[in-house]
Design a protein around this motif. Structure first.
Motif, mmCIF file in Angstrom:
data_model
loop_
_atom_site.group_PDB
_atom_site.id
_atom_site.type_symbol
_atom_site.label_atom_id
_atom_site.label_comp_id
_atom_site.label_asym_id
_atom_site.label_seq_id
_atom_site.Cartn_x
_atom_site.Cartn_y
_atom_site.Cartn_z
ATOM 1 N N VAL A 113 47.743 9.837 -42.930
ATOM 2 C CA VAL A 113 46.402 10.343 -42.654
ATOM 3 C C VAL A 113 46.493 11.675 -41.925
ATOM 4 N N SER A 114 47.440 11.744 -41.016
ATOM 5 C CA SER A 114 47.605 12.990 -40.287
ATOM 6 C C SER A 114 47.952 14.146 -41.226
ATOM 7 N N PHE A 147 44.932 5.141 -53.908
ATOM 8 C CA PHE A 147 45.460 3.790 -54.049
ATOM 9 C C PHE A 147 45.724 3.181 -52.680
ATOM 10 N N LYS A 148 46.344 3.970 -51.830
ATOM 11 C CA LYS A 148 46.649 3.459 -50.502
ATOM 12 C C LYS A 148 45.381 3.140 -49.715
ATOM 13 N N VAL A 149 44.438 4.027 -49.767
ATOM 14 C CA VAL A 149 43.191 3.797 -49.038
ATOM 15 C C VAL A 149 42.527 2.528 -49.541
ATOM 16 N N SER A 150 42.588 2.351 -50.843
ATOM 17 C CA SER A 150 41.984 1.153 -51.396
ATOM 18 C C SER A 150 42.648 -0.115 -50.847
ATOM 19 N N LEU A 151 43.949 -0.094 -50.766
ATOM 20 C CA LEU A 151 44.639 -1.271 -50.225
ATOM 21 C C LEU A 151 44.333 -1.463 -48.746
ATOM 22 N N TRP A 152 44.361 -0.398 -48.004
ATOM 23 C CA TRP A 152 44.070 -0.506 -46.566
ATOM 24 C C TRP A 152 42.698 -1.109 -46.331
#
Lengths: 114, 114
Positions: free
Chosen positions: B96-97, A94-99
């Motif tokens: 990410v880390s 979800f976070k990656v999608s928003l980023w």
DNA sequence: CTCATTTCCTACTAAAAAGTAGAACATATT
DNA sequence: AATATGTTCTACTTTTTAGTAGGAAATGAG
């Protein structure tokens, strides 16, 4: 199926359990937390959070064998459950999608083989 | 300098403001939230969260010009502050880390030009 | 003028997350 | 035996986050 959410600190601890693997016991987790962040913690806070994570079904634990080392209460080793792992993945996705949708973060390349 | 942290919902809204850009006003944000998640929200929850984010210095806002469209209270347009953006970046980098250290997530390729 | 529509806003409550204090246990060293 | 060390544990408090309820402004359409 109640939506169970993760707090900031909870998510970090859950991830640290995954990272520490066989070394995932409260004291070590607290140390690792402090070494990976600039935040201070207390062992008590870590314990109560690990409890909460266990109640939510994201962690299980069992007592490890006693070691020969000085100082000696046995360690409780924590392990991520399948549900914990799924939650972590969902949170990541979800976070990656928003980023990826946020232009200011556009320079970053996030490629998952999901 | 007090450590100001972000809740789950707060972080998502902050990101949505960044994504929606000139269209970042409470009603739209609420709609967007519902369309990007499976969670329901209420406009009130969004408002109080946007307020909190503003108090924390992560957002600013100003009233937009009135539009010619039917129905008409003017929109308050939100914008991420530099501090908000830094917080978002720090949060991303930290996560990410951790993901990169978690073997179960090792398959993912995370390349940032940070 | 009145109504429907789109939106904002705040005071309050509830729920959840985080942190504290203090006790205790097991082992090794002295 | 006494002490230091490494560790667990829980009941409780505090703080923070999230959500609710209810009000109201501004505008176009009829």
């Amino acid at each position: 199926m109640k939506e169970t959410r993760l707090g900031d600190f909870e998510e970090t601890l859950l991830l640290l359990v995954g990272i520490l693997d066989m070394e995932a016991y409260a004291f070590k987790i607290a140390e690792e937390f402090e070494s990976q962040t600039t935040r201070a913690t207390s062992i008590g806070a870590v314990h109560s959070t690990l409890n909460r994570l266990s109640e939510k079904g994201f962690l299980t634990s069992e007592m490890g064998a006693s070691t020969a080392a000085r100082g000696g209460r046995r360690k409780r080793i924590y392990t991520i459950t399948a549900s914990g792992q799924r939650t972590l993945e969902a949170s990541r996705d979800f976070k990656v999608s928003l980023w990826n949708q946020f232009p200011a973060f556009a320079g970053a390349k996030l490629n998952f083989n999901v």
